[in-house]
Motif scaffolding. Structure first.
Motif, PDB file in Angstrom:
ATOM      1  N   VAL A   6       0.869  -1.179   0.000  1.00 23.38           N
ATOM      2  CA  VAL A   6       0.000   0.000   0.000  1.00 23.38           C
ATOM      3  C   VAL A   6       0.905   1.228   0.000  1.00 23.38           C
ATOM      4  O   VAL A   6       1.873   1.295   0.764  1.00 23.38           O
ATOM      5  CB  VAL A   6      -0.932   0.027   1.231  1.00 23.38           C
ATOM      6  CG1 VAL A   6      -1.564   1.414   1.403  1.00 23.38           C
ATOM      7  CG2 VAL A   6      -2.026  -1.026   1.097  1.00 23.38           C
ATOM      8  N   ILE A   7       0.606   2.191  -0.869  1.00 24.37           N
ATOM      9  CA  ILE A   7       1.371   3.437  -0.949  1.00 24.37           C
ATOM     10  C   ILE A   7       0.507   4.576  -0.424  1.00 24.37           C
ATOM     11  O   ILE A   7      -0.636   4.745  -0.854  1.00 24.37           O
ATOM     12  CB  ILE A   7       1.796   3.748  -2.397  1.00 24.37           C
ATOM     13  CG1 ILE A   7       2.630   2.597  -2.973  1.00 24.37           C
ATOM     14  CG2 ILE A   7       2.584   5.055  -2.461  1.00 24.37           C
ATOM     15  CD1 ILE A   7       2.937   2.754  -4.455  1.00 24.37           C
ATOM     16  N   ASN A  15       2.997   9.280  -6.310  1.00 19.48           N
ATOM     17  CA  ASN A  15       2.333   8.043  -5.919  1.00 19.48           C
ATOM     18  C   ASN A  15       2.200   7.114  -7.128  1.00 19.48           C
ATOM     19  O   ASN A  15       2.540   5.924  -7.064  1.00 19.48           O
ATOM     20  CB  ASN A  15       0.950   8.379  -5.341  1.00 19.48           C
ATOM     21  CG  ASN A  15       0.335   7.233  -4.557  1.00 19.48           C
ATOM     22  OD1 ASN A  15       0.470   6.078  -4.922  1.00 19.48           O
ATOM     23  ND2 ASN A  15      -0.368   7.570  -3.484  1.00 19.48           N
ATOM     24  N   ASP A  16       1.733   7.670  -8.240  1.00 17.97           N
ATOM     25  CA  ASP A  16       1.559   6.866  -9.452  1.00 17.97           C
ATOM     26  C   ASP A  16       2.902   6.396 -10.005  1.00 17.97           C
ATOM     27  O   ASP A  16       3.027   5.266 -10.485  1.00 17.97           O
ATOM     28  CB  ASP A  16       0.826   7.679 -10.523  1.00 17.97           C
ATOM     29  CG  ASP A  16      -0.598   8.028 -10.122  1.00 17.97           C
ATOM     30  OD1 ASP A  16      -1.105   7.426  -9.157  1.00 17.97           O
ATOM     31  OD2 ASP A  16      -1.198   8.908 -10.767  1.00 17.97           O
ATOM     32  N   ILE A  21       6.874   1.934 -10.905  1.00 22.82           N
ATOM     33  CA  ILE A  21       8.216   1.370 -10.734  1.00 22.82           C
ATOM     34  C   ILE A  21       8.154   0.030  -9.999  1.00 22.82           C
ATOM     35  O   ILE A  21       8.825  -0.940 -10.373  1.00 22.82           O
ATOM     36  CB  ILE A  21       9.114   2.367  -9.976  1.00 22.82           C
ATOM     37  CG1 ILE A  21       9.438   3.559 -10.881  1.00 22.82           C
ATOM     38  CG2 ILE A  21      10.406   1.702  -9.497  1.00 22.82           C
ATOM     39  CD1 ILE A  21      10.059   4.725 -10.150  1.00 22.82           C
ATOM     40  N   LEU A  22       7.328  -0.042  -8.968  1.00 23.62           N
ATOM     41  CA  LEU A  22       7.196  -1.290  -8.209  1.00 23.62           C
ATOM     42  C   LEU A  22       6.558  -2.389  -9.062  1.00 23.62           C
ATOM     43  O   LEU A  22       6.998  -3.541  -9.047  1.00 23.62           O
ATOM     44  CB  LEU A  22       6.371  -1.054  -6.947  1.00 23.62           C
ATOM     45  CG  LEU A  22       6.998  -0.144  -5.885  1.00 23.62           C
ATOM     46  CD1 LEU A  22       6.049   0.036  -4.710  1.00 23.62           C
ATOM     47  CD2 LEU A  22       8.325  -0.700  -5.398  1.00 23.62           C
ATOM     48  N   LYS A  23       5.528  -2.033  -9.810  1.00 23.87           N
ATOM     49  CA  LYS A  23       4.866  -3.018 -10.671  1.00 23.87           C
ATOM     50  C   LYS A  23       5.825  -3.555 -11.726  1.00 23.87           C
ATOM     51  O   LYS A  23       5.867  -4.757 -11.998  1.00 23.87           O
ATOM     52  CB  LYS A  23       3.648  -2.390 -11.353  1.00 23.87           C
ATOM     53  CG  LYS A  23       2.467  -2.143 -10.437  1.00 23.87           C
ATOM     54  CD  LYS A  23       1.342  -1.447 -11.203  1.00 23.87           C
ATOM     55  CE  LYS A  23       0.171  -1.127 -10.312  1.00 23.87           C
ATOM     56  NZ  LYS A  23      -0.888  -0.365 -11.043  1.00 23.87           N
ATOM     57  N   GLU A  24       6.596  -2.653 -12.335  1.00 22.52           N
ATOM     58  CA  GLU A  24       7.507  -3.056 -13.407  1.00 22.52           C
ATOM     59  C   GLU A  24       8.623  -3.972 -12.908  1.00 22.52           C
ATOM     60  O   GLU A  24       9.205  -4.723 -13.684  1.00 22.52           O
ATOM     61  CB  GLU A  24       8.102  -1.817 -14.079  1.00 22.52           C
ATOM     62  CG  GLU A  24       7.102  -1.053 -14.943  1.00 22.52           C
ATOM     63  CD  GLU A  24       7.714   0.167 -15.603  1.00 22.52           C
ATOM     64  OE1 GLU A  24       8.803   0.603 -15.154  1.00 22.52           O
ATOM     65  OE2 GLU A  24       7.111   0.690 -16.556  1.00 22.52           O
ATOM     66  N   SER A  25       8.914  -3.906 -11.610  1.00 24.50           N
ATOM     67  CA  SER A  25       9.951  -4.781 -11.060  1.00 24.50           C
ATOM     68  C   SER A  25       9.503  -6.240 -11.045  1.00 24.50           C
ATOM     69  O   SER A  25      10.322  -7.155 -10.991  1.00 24.50           O
ATOM     70  CB  SER A  25      10.315  -4.351  -9.636  1.00 24.50           C
ATOM     71  OG  SER A  25       9.296  -4.736  -8.715  1.00 24.50           O
ATOM     72  N   GLY A  26       8.178  -6.450 -11.072  1.00 24.70           N
ATOM     73  CA  GLY A  26       7.633  -7.802 -11.057  1.00 24.70           C
ATOM     74  C   GLY A  26       7.600  -8.453  -9.689  1.00 24.70           C
ATOM     75  O   GLY A  26       7.181  -9.605  -9.549  1.00 24.70           O
ATOM     76  N   GLN A  33      -3.422   2.644  -3.701  1.00 24.00           N
ATOM     77  CA  GLN A  33      -2.691   3.910  -3.684  1.00 24.00           C
ATOM     78  C   GLN A  33      -3.579   4.905  -2.953  1.00 24.00           C
ATOM     79  O   GLN A  33      -4.668   5.229  -3.416  1.00 24.00           O
ATOM     80  CB  GLN A  33      -2.412   4.395  -5.104  1.00 24.00           C
ATOM     81  CG  GLN A  33      -1.431   3.528  -5.872  1.00 24.00           C
ATOM     82  CD  GLN A  33      -1.295   3.975  -7.321  1.00 24.00           C
ATOM     83  OE1 GLN A  33      -1.547   3.209  -8.237  1.00 24.00           O
ATOM     84  NE2 GLN A  33      -0.913   5.240  -7.519  1.00 24.00           N
ATOM     85  N   ILE A  34      -3.108   5.374  -1.822  1.00 21.64           N
ATOM     86  CA  ILE A  34      -3.906   6.250  -0.965  1.00 21.64           C
ATOM     87  C   ILE A  34      -3.344   7.665  -1.043  1.00 21.64           C
ATOM     88  O   ILE A  34      -2.156   7.883  -0.811  1.00 21.64           O
ATOM     89  CB  ILE A  34      -3.893   5.740   0.489  1.00 21.64           C
ATOM     90  CG1 ILE A  34      -4.441   4.305   0.545  1.00 21.64           C
ATOM     91  CG2 ILE A  34      -4.709   6.665   1.387  1.00 21.64           C
ATOM     92  CD1 ILE A  34      -4.292   3.650   1.904  1.00 21.64           C
ATOM     93  N   TYR A  35      -4.208   8.615  -1.371  1.00 20.71           N
ATOM     94  CA  TYR A  35      -3.778  10.004  -1.528  1.00 20.71           C
ATOM     95  C   TYR A  35      -4.172  10.864  -0.322  1.00 20.71           C
ATOM     96  O   TYR A  35      -3.628  11.941  -0.136  1.00 20.71           O
ATOM     97  CB  TYR A  35      -4.376  10.590  -2.811  1.00 20.71           C
ATOM     98  CG  TYR A  35      -4.054   9.768  -4.036  1.00 20.71           C
ATOM     99  CD1 TYR A  35      -2.840   9.918  -4.702  1.00 20.71           C
ATOM    100  CD2 TYR A  35      -4.947   8.808  -4.506  1.00 20.71           C
ATOM    101  CE1 TYR A  35      -2.526   9.150  -5.812  1.00 20.71           C
ATOM    102  CE2 TYR A  35      -4.643   8.033  -5.618  1.00 20.71           C
ATOM    103  CZ  TYR A  35      -3.438   8.205  -6.263  1.00 20.71           C
ATOM    104  OH  TYR A  35      -3.136   7.433  -7.354  1.00 20.71           O
ATOM    105  N   ASP A  36      -5.117  10.387   0.461  1.00 19.51           N
ATOM    106  CA  ASP A  36      -5.558  11.081   1.674  1.00 19.51           C
ATOM    107  C   ASP A  36      -5.141  10.228   2.868  1.00 19.51           C
ATOM    108  O   ASP A  36      -5.682   9.138   3.082  1.00 19.51           O
ATOM    109  CB  ASP A  36      -7.080  11.258   1.644  1.00 19.51           C
ATOM    110  CG  ASP A  36      -7.606  12.079   2.821  1.00 19.51           C
ATOM    111  OD1 ASP A  36      -6.932  12.136   3.871  1.00 19.51           O
ATOM    112  OD2 ASP A  36      -8.707  12.648   2.695  1.00 19.51           O
ATOM    113  N   SER A  37      -4.178  10.719   3.636  1.00 21.69           N
ATOM    114  CA  SER A  37      -3.608   9.922   4.728  1.00 21.69           C
ATOM    115  C   SER A  37      -4.635   9.528   5.779  1.00 21.69           C
ATOM    116  O   SER A  37      -4.451   8.552   6.504  1.00 21.69           O
ATOM    117  CB  SER A  37      -2.453  10.686   5.386  1.00 21.69           C
ATOM    118  OG  SER A  37      -2.880  11.963   5.837  1.00 21.69           O
ATOM    119  N   ARG A  38      -5.747  10.260   5.857  1.00 21.01           N
ATOM    120  CA  ARG A  38      -6.775   9.945   6.847  1.00 21.01           C
ATOM    121  C   ARG A  38      -7.475   8.620   6.551  1.00 21.01           C
ATOM    122  O   ARG A  38      -8.099   8.029   7.436  1.00 21.01           O
ATOM    123  CB  ARG A  38      -7.811  11.076   6.911  1.00 21.01           C
ATOM    124  CG  ARG A  38      -7.254  12.400   7.417  1.00 21.01           C
ATOM    125  CD  ARG A  38      -8.245  13.530   7.253  1.00 21.01           C
ATOM    126  NE  ARG A  38      -8.534  13.795   5.846  1.00 21.01           N
ATOM    127  CZ  ARG A  38      -9.318  14.782   5.425  1.00 21.01           C
ATOM    128  NH1 ARG A  38      -9.887  15.599   6.304  1.00 21.01           N
ATOM    129  NH2 ARG A  38      -9.535  14.966   4.133  1.00 21.01           N
TER     130      ARG A  38
END
Length: 209
Positions: A6-7, A15-16, A21-26, A33-38
């Protein structure tokens, strides 16, 4: 088996970019993907990620406050803070909550991936950030002196979330021309990683006020 991640970062482009980058690493599966920390606590409590990547400087609930919350979860995820600027005092504050790592957003993508791989095997990785760059690179008027008009146009399109292919179509250029301009931008602004570039796009104002 891919590591479930979880990001949490309010900067959408960063974030995107990190997610890509993580997905491409396999090696990593992005659960959210969370944009609001709450919203992070409840989602992590539901999704049960193995790894949570947290930005330090966020509105509403900053990284330290969020980590404090996350450490009350019954499911214990590995937590890594990824920050643009960090010093030893900030790192020590997070260490009090037994995080597994503190990484710099300006590190090369390969280095971040290598650090995360180490963390998932049980190691801890803490990077002390170098001093922040001068504000020249993030000031629009100074930026126009460093970059060509076309390079600024490309940055504006990328800031909207366009891919290189979409930028090429929008500006009636070839894909390879756009990629050449992007390479020149990276060299002029001295970005050391894609992650640093995405963070730059999130924070730079590309319009005159």
């Amino acid at each position: 088996m891919k590591t479930k991640v979880v990001i949490v970062d309010d900067h959408s482009l960063f974030n995107d970019g990190l997610s890509l980058i993580l997905k491409e690493s396999g090696k990593y599966e992005i659960l959210a993907q969370i944009y609001d920390s709450r919203k992070a606590y409840n989602l992590c409590n539901t999704l049960l990620p193995e790894l949570i990547l947290v930005d330090y400087n966020m509105p509403f609930l900053d990284g330290l406050s969020l980590v404090k919350q996350l450490r009350t979860l019954v499911h214990r995820s590995k937590i890594v803070v990824i920050s643009m600027y960090a010093d030893r005092r900030e790192i020590e504050a997070f260490k009090a909550f037994e995080i597994e790592g503190y990484l710099s957003k300006t590190s090369p993508s390969a280095e971040i991936l290598m650090s995360l791989d180490k963390i998932m095997t049980g190691e801890s990785v803490f990077q002390v950030k170098q001093e922040p760059k001068t504000s020249v690179e993030r000031d629009f008027f100074s930026l126009k002196k460093l970059l060509t008009k076309r390079e600024v146009e490309i940055l504006k399109a990328l800031k909207k979330g366009y891919t290189s292919e979409q930028v090429a179509q929008e500006l009636c250029l070839s894909y390879y021309t756009v990629e050449t301009h992007r390479k020149n931008i990276n060299q002029k602004l001295k970005f050391s990683s894609k992650i640093e570039f995405y963070d730059f796009l999130d924070t730079i104002e590309l319009e005159e006020k």
